[in-house]
Design an enzyme around this catalytic site. Structure first.
Site, short mmCIF file in Angstrom:
data_model
loop_
_atom_site.label_atom_id
_atom_site.label_comp_id
_atom_site.label_asym_id
_atom_site.label_seq_id
_atom_site.Cartn_x
_atom_site.Cartn_y
_atom_site.Cartn_z
N HIS A 7 -18.00 13.94 -26.71
CA HIS A 7 -18.92 12.94 -26.16
C HIS A 7 -19.49 13.29 -24.80
O HIS A 7 -20.34 12.57 -24.28
CB HIS A 7 -18.24 11.56 -26.07
C1 UD1 Z 1 -18.43 6.70 -20.44
C2 UD1 Z 1 -17.91 7.34 -19.15
C3 UD1 Z 1 -17.09 8.57 -19.48
C4 UD1 Z 1 -16.02 8.28 -20.50
C5 UD1 Z 1 -16.66 7.63 -21.71
C6 UD1 Z 1 -15.62 7.29 -22.74
C7 UD1 Z 1 -19.33 7.14 -17.14
C8 UD1 Z 1 -20.23 7.89 -16.25
N1 UD1 Z 1 -19.00 7.78 -18.30
O1 UD1 Z 1 -19.33 7.62 -21.05
O2 UD1 Z 1 -16.49 9.05 -18.29
O3 UD1 Z 1 -15.36 9.48 -20.83
O4 UD1 Z 1 -17.33 6.44 -21.29
O5 UD1 Z 1 -16.19 6.71 -23.86
O6 UD1 Z 1 -18.92 6.06 -16.81
N2 UD1 Z 1 -22.64 2.66 -26.42
C9 UD1 Z 1 -22.48 1.86 -27.51
N3 UD1 Z 1 -21.50 0.91 -27.49
C10 UD1 Z 1 -20.68 0.74 -26.45
C11 UD1 Z 1 -20.85 1.56 -25.32
C12 UD1 Z 1 -21.84 2.52 -25.33
O7 UD1 Z 1 -23.20 1.98 -28.48
O8 UD1 Z 1 -19.80 -0.13 -26.50
C13 UD1 Z 1 -23.69 3.71 -26.44
C14 UD1 Z 1 -24.95 3.32 -25.72
O9 UD1 Z 1 -26.02 3.80 -26.42
C15 UD1 Z 1 -24.85 4.08 -24.40
C16 UD1 Z 1 -24.06 5.31 -24.80
O10 UD1 Z 1 -23.17 4.88 -25.83
O11 UD1 Z 1 -26.08 4.37 -23.86
C17 UD1 Z 1 -23.27 5.90 -23.66
O12 UD1 Z 1 -22.44 4.90 -23.04
P1 UD1 Z 1 -22.10 4.99 -21.46
O13 UD1 Z 1 -21.13 3.95 -21.10
O14 UD1 Z 1 -23.37 5.08 -20.69
O15 UD1 Z 1 -21.43 6.41 -21.31
P2 UD1 Z 1 -20.33 7.15 -22.18
O16 UD1 Z 1 -20.94 8.38 -22.74
O17 UD1 Z 1 -19.67 6.20 -23.12
#
Ligand code: UD1
Length: 376
Positions: free
Chosen positions: A216
């Protein structure tokens, strides 16, 4: 600081890897009601059933007292929105301390608001450094540690990193690893691999051997060229060992944008949605090898004694390499293929459990916090 005996702690979580870290802390704080009055605040950075609710349920984390419901966005949007909403709650709740865990955007956002309001910040899992500022988490770690009042570390190198950055020794305490507290407390409750594989219609049984894959990190999945190269080598590897691949929402989007669904579909890869904690634990505990770019999984596999091949150029958790079962292989496809083949042939390196990864880190944190803030 309030005159009552109980220390008012505002505990912050935001994203999936925070939940395993807060679980044992909430349990200890709530079991010591004379000493602690703990409130749980979720920023809402992760919000899906699979990314949040299932894990809360499985780990018996109390429902958050407050949910800021920020959701997804750019780093700036997400961090700024958390800060604005957190400030309102901080002014309303007036805690003695704010406790943050890990290195996600919610960690730095809430720490920054707290310190500006004169509320001391406690950072659990301090001092980890990949020395790679391209990683958003590295920036979050360095900044959070600079503004924290008490810093709890998981491995000795974390202590050294903090001293080098000018943090005074008396504010740093090596306590072990709260995520391993959670793993040890839940190991017996893990869902058997057989059950999870059957649930998702695997065409192989756990006895034949399988590998677990998670991916991821933006550096691996956001660039379609890099992602295509990685998916290609993983598809190749799946002809030697079937892969179970719980797909993170970010990766799900990137795979379909890059047109790679077929490559995965045609390989011996069992693709699943993000799994609950107890499902993933059961799968990892019985895997021949785990391939991952996660931070926490490097530690969990070391605690489980299962080989881990880390698909990154560096690690902020060096003890998993020097003492544990982890190998940092990078993203070069020849190197990945060679490393996985070697692990499958030899069974991987024998690791040992790092010092203080004994299931009692949350207790030590509670003891130190109480004597630091109330005992003097
Ligand atoms: C975040 C953390 C990362 C951690 C990871 C674990 C930061 C900078 N990054 O990254 O350190 O390793 O979480 O998962 O804080 N989304 C969903 N459902 C959710 C959450 C997210 O669909 O419940 C999708 C959204 O499209 C979002 C994307 O996942 O834009 C990324 O989510 P985001 O929280 O921005 O970063 P992660 O890649 O999850």
């Amino acid at each position: 600081m309030s005159e009552s005996h109980a220390l008012k702690v505002l505990c912050v979580v935001g994203a999936r890897p925070n939940f395993m870290k807060i679980a044992p802390l909430m349990q200890v704080f709530r079991s010591r009601g004379q000493q602690f009055e703990a409130t749980l605040l979720h920023t809402g950075q992760h919000y899906d059933e699979a990314m949040k609710a299932a894990i809360f349920r499985q780990l018996s984390i109390p429902e958050p007292d407050i949910d800021l419901e920020v959701g997804s966005g750019s780093h700036t949007q997400q961090t700024a929105e958390i800060m604005l909403r957190f400030e309102t709650q901080l002014n309303r709740l007036l805690p003695d301390v704010v406790l943050v865990v890990g290195d996600v955007n919610s960690t730095i956002a809430c720490a920054l608001v707290a310190v500006k309001q004169g509320v001391p910040v406690v950072h659990v899992e301090a001092g980890l450094r990949s020395f790679d500022r391209d990683m958003p988490e590295e920036v979050n770690r360095v900044l959070t540690d600079q503004i924290s009042d008490l810093l709890f570390t998981t491995e000795p190198e974390g202590h050294e990193n903090l001293l080098r950055e000018g943090v005074s020794d008396e504010r740093i305490q090596f306590v072990g690893n709260v995520m391993i507290d959670t793993l040890l407390a839940n190991r017996d409750k893990a869902v058997p691999a057989q059950q999870t594989l059957a649930q998702f219609g695997a065409n192989f049984s756990p006895d034949e051997g399988y590998a677990v894959l998670t991916l991821h990190r933006p550096s691996n999945v956001d660039d379609p060229v890099v992602l295509k190269r990685l998916v290609g080598v993983l598809a190749d590897i799946s002809s030697s060992v079937p892969l179970v691949f719980p797909v993170h929402p970010r990766t799900e989007q990137r795979i379909s944008e890059a047109g790679l669904d077929n490559v995965i579909g045609n390989a011996n890869i069992l693709r699943t949605p993000p799994l609950g904690y107890l499902q993933l634990l059961g799968l990892m505990a019985n895997a021949r090898v785990v391939l991952s770019d996660s931070g926490g999984i490097q530690e969990e596999t070391t605690a489980l004694g299962v080989p881990c091949v880390t698909l990154r150029e560096n690690t902020e958790r060096p003890i998993t390499v020097s003492q544990g079962t982890n190998t940092i292989v990078g993203t070069d496809i020849q190197a990945i293929r060679a490393c996985v083949e070697e692990v499958l042939t030899t069974g991987g390196k024998a690791g040992r459990i790092p010092e203080l990864w004994d299931g009692r880190a949350a207790d030590r944190i509670a003891d130190t916090m109480y004597s630091h803030y109330k005992g003097r």
